[in-house]
Design an enzyme around this catalytic site. Structure first.
Site, PDB file in Angstrom:
ATOM      1  N   GLY A 274       0.688  11.322  -1.429  1.00  0.00           N
ATOM      2  CA  GLY A 274       0.866  10.593  -2.678  1.00  0.00           C
ATOM      3  C   GLY A 274      -0.475  10.483  -3.375  1.00  0.00           C
ATOM      4  O   GLY A 274      -1.501  10.373  -2.722  1.00  0.00           O
ATOM      5  N   GLU A 275      -0.451  10.544  -4.693  1.00  0.00           N
ATOM      6  CA  GLU A 275      -1.732  10.597  -5.405  1.00  0.00           C
ATOM      7  C   GLU A 275      -1.649   9.896  -6.749  1.00  0.00           C
ATOM      8  O   GLU A 275      -0.637   9.971  -7.437  1.00  0.00           O
ATOM      9  CB  GLU A 275      -2.081  12.071  -5.648  1.00  0.00           C
ATOM     10  CG  GLU A 275      -3.448  12.279  -6.158  1.00  0.00           C
ATOM     11  CD  GLU A 275      -3.795  13.769  -6.254  1.00  0.00           C
ATOM     12  OE1 GLU A 275      -4.908  14.057  -6.630  1.00  0.00           O
ATOM     13  OE2 GLU A 275      -2.926  14.621  -5.982  1.00  0.00           O
ATOM     14  N   GLY A 276      -2.715   9.193  -7.098  1.00  0.00           N
ATOM     15  CA  GLY A 276      -2.804   8.598  -8.424  1.00  0.00           C
ATOM     16  C   GLY A 276      -4.246   8.568  -8.857  1.00  0.00           C
ATOM     17  O   GLY A 276      -5.114   9.052  -8.142  1.00  0.00           O
TER      18      GLY A 276
ATOM     19  N   PHE B 263      -6.084   5.926  -9.192  1.00  0.00           N
ATOM     20  CA  PHE B 263      -6.837   4.924  -8.428  1.00  0.00           C
ATOM     21  C   PHE B 263      -6.644   5.051  -6.931  1.00  0.00           C
ATOM     22  O   PHE B 263      -7.492   4.646  -6.160  1.00  0.00           O
ATOM     23  CB  PHE B 263      -6.402   3.512  -8.840  1.00  0.00           C
ATOM     24  CG  PHE B 263      -6.518   3.278 -10.302  1.00  0.00           C
ATOM     25  CD1 PHE B 263      -7.751   3.343 -10.919  1.00  0.00           C
ATOM     26  CD2 PHE B 263      -5.402   3.016 -11.064  1.00  0.00           C
ATOM     27  CE1 PHE B 263      -7.866   3.136 -12.272  1.00  0.00           C
ATOM     28  CE2 PHE B 263      -5.505   2.809 -12.427  1.00  0.00           C
ATOM     29  CZ  PHE B 263      -6.749   2.866 -13.034  1.00  0.00           C
ATOM     30  N   GLY B 264      -5.528   5.578  -6.506  1.00  0.00           N
ATOM     31  CA  GLY B 264      -5.225   5.573  -5.077  1.00  0.00           C
ATOM     32  C   GLY B 264      -4.752   6.906  -4.553  1.00  0.00           C
ATOM     33  O   GLY B 264      -4.233   7.738  -5.290  1.00  0.00           O
TER      34      GLY B 264
ATOM     35  N   VAL C 286      -2.710   8.583  -0.969  1.00  0.00           N
ATOM     36  CA  VAL C 286      -2.001   8.299   0.276  1.00  0.00           C
ATOM     37  C   VAL C 286      -1.991   9.574   1.101  1.00  0.00           C
ATOM     38  O   VAL C 286      -1.589  10.639   0.622  1.00  0.00           O
ATOM     39  CB  VAL C 286      -0.539   7.847   0.011  1.00  0.00           C
ATOM     40  CG1 VAL C 286       0.119   7.388   1.312  1.00  0.00           C
ATOM     41  CG2 VAL C 286      -0.471   6.746  -1.027  1.00  0.00           C
TER      42      VAL C 286
ATOM     43  N   ASP D 214       6.175  -4.597  -9.489  1.00  0.00           N
ATOM     44  CA  ASP D 214       6.492  -3.195  -9.803  1.00  0.00           C
ATOM     45  C   ASP D 214       7.670  -2.708  -8.960  1.00  0.00           C
ATOM     46  O   ASP D 214       7.590  -1.679  -8.295  1.00  0.00           O
ATOM     47  CB  ASP D 214       5.235  -2.336  -9.569  1.00  0.00           C
ATOM     48  CG  ASP D 214       5.327  -0.975 -10.258  1.00  0.00           C
ATOM     49  OD1 ASP D 214       6.324  -0.734 -10.971  1.00  0.00           O
ATOM     50  OD2 ASP D 214       4.412  -0.159 -10.066  1.00  0.00           O
TER      51      ASP D 214
ATOM     52  N   ARG E 151      10.634   4.332  -7.307  1.00  0.00           N
ATOM     53  CA  ARG E 151       9.464   5.091  -6.823  1.00  0.00           C
ATOM     54  C   ARG E 151       8.674   4.309  -5.788  1.00  0.00           C
ATOM     55  O   ARG E 151       7.888   4.886  -5.041  1.00  0.00           O
ATOM     56  CB  ARG E 151       8.556   5.481  -8.003  1.00  0.00           C
ATOM     57  CG  ARG E 151       8.015   4.291  -8.750  1.00  0.00           C
ATOM     58  CD  ARG E 151       7.219   4.647 -10.000  1.00  0.00           C
ATOM     59  NE  ARG E 151       6.947   3.435 -10.779  1.00  0.00           N
ATOM     60  CZ  ARG E 151       7.770   2.915 -11.672  1.00  0.00           C
ATOM     61  NH1 ARG E 151       8.894   3.524 -11.947  1.00  0.00           N
ATOM     62  NH2 ARG E 151       7.473   1.795 -12.299  1.00  0.00           N
ATOM     63  N   ASN E 152       8.879   2.974  -5.748  1.00  0.00           N
ATOM     64  CA  ASN E 152       8.119   2.127  -4.827  1.00  0.00           C
ATOM     65  C   ASN E 152       8.937   1.648  -3.637  1.00  0.00           C
ATOM     66  O   ASN E 152       8.574   0.680  -2.975  1.00  0.00           O
ATOM     67  CB  ASN E 152       7.527   0.937  -5.580  1.00  0.00           C
ATOM     68  CG  ASN E 152       6.447   1.396  -6.541  1.00  0.00           C
ATOM     69  OD1 ASN E 152       5.772   2.399  -6.271  1.00  0.00           O
ATOM     70  ND2 ASN E 152       6.302   0.722  -7.661  1.00  0.00           N
TER      71      ASN E 152
ATOM     72  N   ASP F 128       4.212  -0.342  -2.057  1.00  0.00           N
ATOM     73  CA  ASP F 128       3.315  -0.259  -3.204  1.00  0.00           C
ATOM     74  C   ASP F 128       3.111  -1.578  -3.940  1.00  0.00           C
ATOM     75  O   ASP F 128       3.739  -1.849  -4.953  1.00  0.00           O
ATOM     76  CB  ASP F 128       3.754   0.807  -4.204  1.00  0.00           C
ATOM     77  CG  ASP F 128       2.596   1.127  -5.147  1.00  0.00           C
ATOM     78  OD1 ASP F 128       1.532   0.506  -5.015  1.00  0.00           O
ATOM     79  OD2 ASP F 128       2.760   1.996  -6.013  1.00  0.00           O
TER      80      ASP F 128
HETATM   81  P1  AMP Z   1       2.407   4.204  -3.337  1.00  0.00           P
HETATM   82  O1  AMP Z   1       1.031   3.958  -3.760  1.00  0.00           O
HETATM   83  O2  AMP Z   1       2.795   3.275  -2.224  1.00  0.00           O
HETATM   84  O3  AMP Z   1       3.406   4.219  -4.456  1.00  0.00           O
HETATM   85  O4  AMP Z   1       2.430   5.667  -2.724  1.00  0.00           O
HETATM   86  C1  AMP Z   1       2.525   6.843  -3.504  1.00  0.00           C
HETATM   87  C2  AMP Z   1       3.466   7.823  -2.804  1.00  0.00           C
HETATM   88  O5  AMP Z   1       2.964   8.102  -1.480  1.00  0.00           O
HETATM   89  C3  AMP Z   1       4.878   7.276  -2.589  1.00  0.00           C
HETATM   90  O6  AMP Z   1       5.697   7.509  -3.698  1.00  0.00           O
HETATM   91  C4  AMP Z   1       5.334   8.068  -1.364  1.00  0.00           C
HETATM   92  O7  AMP Z   1       5.827   9.333  -1.739  1.00  0.00           O
HETATM   93  C5  AMP Z   1       4.044   8.232  -0.573  1.00  0.00           C
HETATM   94  N1  AMP Z   1       3.950   7.149   0.436  1.00  0.00           N
HETATM   95  C6  AMP Z   1       3.360   5.955   0.305  1.00  0.00           C
HETATM   96  N2  AMP Z   1       3.465   5.214   1.416  1.00  0.00           N
HETATM   97  C7  AMP Z   1       4.159   5.972   2.293  1.00  0.00           C
HETATM   98  C8  AMP Z   1       4.626   5.758   3.635  1.00  0.00           C
HETATM   99  N3  AMP Z   1       4.403   4.600   4.267  1.00  0.00           N
HETATM  100  N4  AMP Z   1       5.302   6.751   4.231  1.00  0.00           N
HETATM  101  C9  AMP Z   1       5.560   7.914   3.569  1.00  0.00           C
HETATM  102  N5  AMP Z   1       5.164   8.156   2.313  1.00  0.00           N
HETATM  103  C10 AMP Z   1       4.464   7.218   1.677  1.00  0.00           C
END
Ligand code: AMP
Length: 345
Positions: A60-62, A64-65, A67, A187, A191-192, A205
């Site tokens: 996962g990518e943004g 700021f963050g 994953v 939020d 997606r979360n 998230d």
């Molecule tokens: P988030 O910042 O939590 O929205 O994470 C961005 C994306 O990373 C999510 O939409 C998921 O696709 C992936 N992701 C985040 N946390 C997890 C997790 N615990 N297990 C699997 N995928 C994750």
């Protein structure tokens, strides 16, 4: 034993109370209730060693963050984790990072001794003492609910909506957990929500990587003194107007999540328009315009969505009432109580 201690497996790092107090001070400025629910040592108790983490591929990518899937060395062996880290080292990113960490610690603290499954993503640990900081979460192999909905191929499968509403029930329970702590998620959206290997939906998230879907799902807010990306189409009217978030504003967003489920992951649109500015959105909502009933959506389900989008926050249903109504709806849609989460895709 000595080797285990040296490698850090048994060496529990002493909580750095100076750092912890500083973070608590910042959190208190943002959220009194959250800061108050944290017990002394909240940060140190969850600390893991960076050398026990093997970061893997990006999931996962943004802006700021980030994953990453990763492996954490523990007493029991290697554990698959999702490791969230900040990418841009600015104060907003760190605030988001510690807010998310603090909420997850508060939720887990509250559940101490309660072994029922939580519907909030499980915190495995935190890494805050190295230059690269991580929030370590249970790894959810089925990814997020939005992707899951969009991958469904057979849209006419018997019992599909009834089964998907099972996930909505899980998230209504997550909102009850947050309500007990008087914490707003801010939020709530498909997606979360993560789906675990056992087909349990978990709310995740609490702050990072929120611009992954920036093109249509988050809008830049340029109120005086504020510059952040906000999930406008999921936000309650009062949150857009005043910047205030409550458990009732989460209920509004939950109504939009129900709409996402009923449309199998469509991007919400108001008045035929995908992209709206702050002022346009407020104007539309003030006129009483809401998301339309999705094709094939049962009247009762749409009525529940509409009740989540009432202007006056106190008149919206509580997460308990939502759970009850969803269970009734589910019973009507699945007369034989067929639960087939695994087979809906
Ligand atoms: P988030 O910042 O939590 O929205 O994470 C961005 C994306 O990373 C999510 O939409 C998921 O696709 C992936 N992701 C985040 N946390 C997890 C997790 N615990 N297990 C699997 N995928 C994750």
């Amino acid at each position: 034993m000595a080797i285990l201690y040296k490698t850090g497996i048994l060496a529990c790092s002493a909580p750095d109370t100076g750092e912890e107090d500083k973070i608590l001070f910042e959190l208190r400025k943002m959220e009194q209730d959250l800061a108050q629910s944290l017990q002394p040592g909240w940060l140190g108790r969850w600390e893991k060693k960076i050398k026990h983490l093997t970061p893997g591929p990006l999931i996962g990518e943004g802006m700021f963050g980030l994953v990453r899937k990763g492996k954490l060395r523990t007493f029991e062996g290697e554990l698959a984790v999702a490791a969230k880290t900040v990418r841009v080292e600015d104060s907003q990113s760190y605030r988001d990072f510690y807010r998310e960490a603090a909420i997850l610690v508060a939720v887990h603290q509250q559940r101490d001794g309660d072994y029922r499954e939580s519907n909030i993503v499980r915190l495995v640990g935190l890494i805050t003492k190295s230059a690269e900081k991580y929030i370590l979460l249970e790894y959810a192999p089925k990814g997020d609910l939005l992707g899951f909905l969009r991958r469904i191929k057979n849209h006419n499968k018997d019992g599909l909506l009834g089964n998907l509403l099972g996930y909505a029930v899980h998230i209504a329970r997550a909102l009850q957990e947050l309500e007990r702590l008087r914490i707003a998620h801010r939020d709530v959206a498909a997606r979360n929500v993560l789906i675990t290997a056992d087909a349990v939906a978990k709310l995740a998230d609490f702050g990072l990587a929120r611009d992954v879907y920036a093109t249509t799902q988050y809008v830049r807010c340029n109120r005086p003194g504020i510059d952040e990306l906000l999930p406008l189409k999921w936000m309650a009217l009062e949150s857009i107007e005043t910047g205030e978030y409550t458990c009732q504003s989460d209920v509004w967003s939950f109504g939009v999540l129900l709409w996402e489920i009923a449309t199998l992951g469509k991007d919400p649109y108001y008045d035929g328009r995908m992209q709206l500015s702050f002022l346009q959105m407020v104007g539309i909502l003030r006129q009483g315009i809401r998301l339309e009933k999705p094709p094939g959506c049962p009247e009762d389900l749409y009525r529940l969505m509409r009740s989540c989008w009432r202007d006056v926050p106190d008149t919206r249903p509580t997460p308990e009432e939502i759970e009850e109504r969803l269970l009734q709806l589910r019973r009507a849609l699945l007369p034989h109580d067929v639960i087939e989460m695994e087979t809906v895709v």
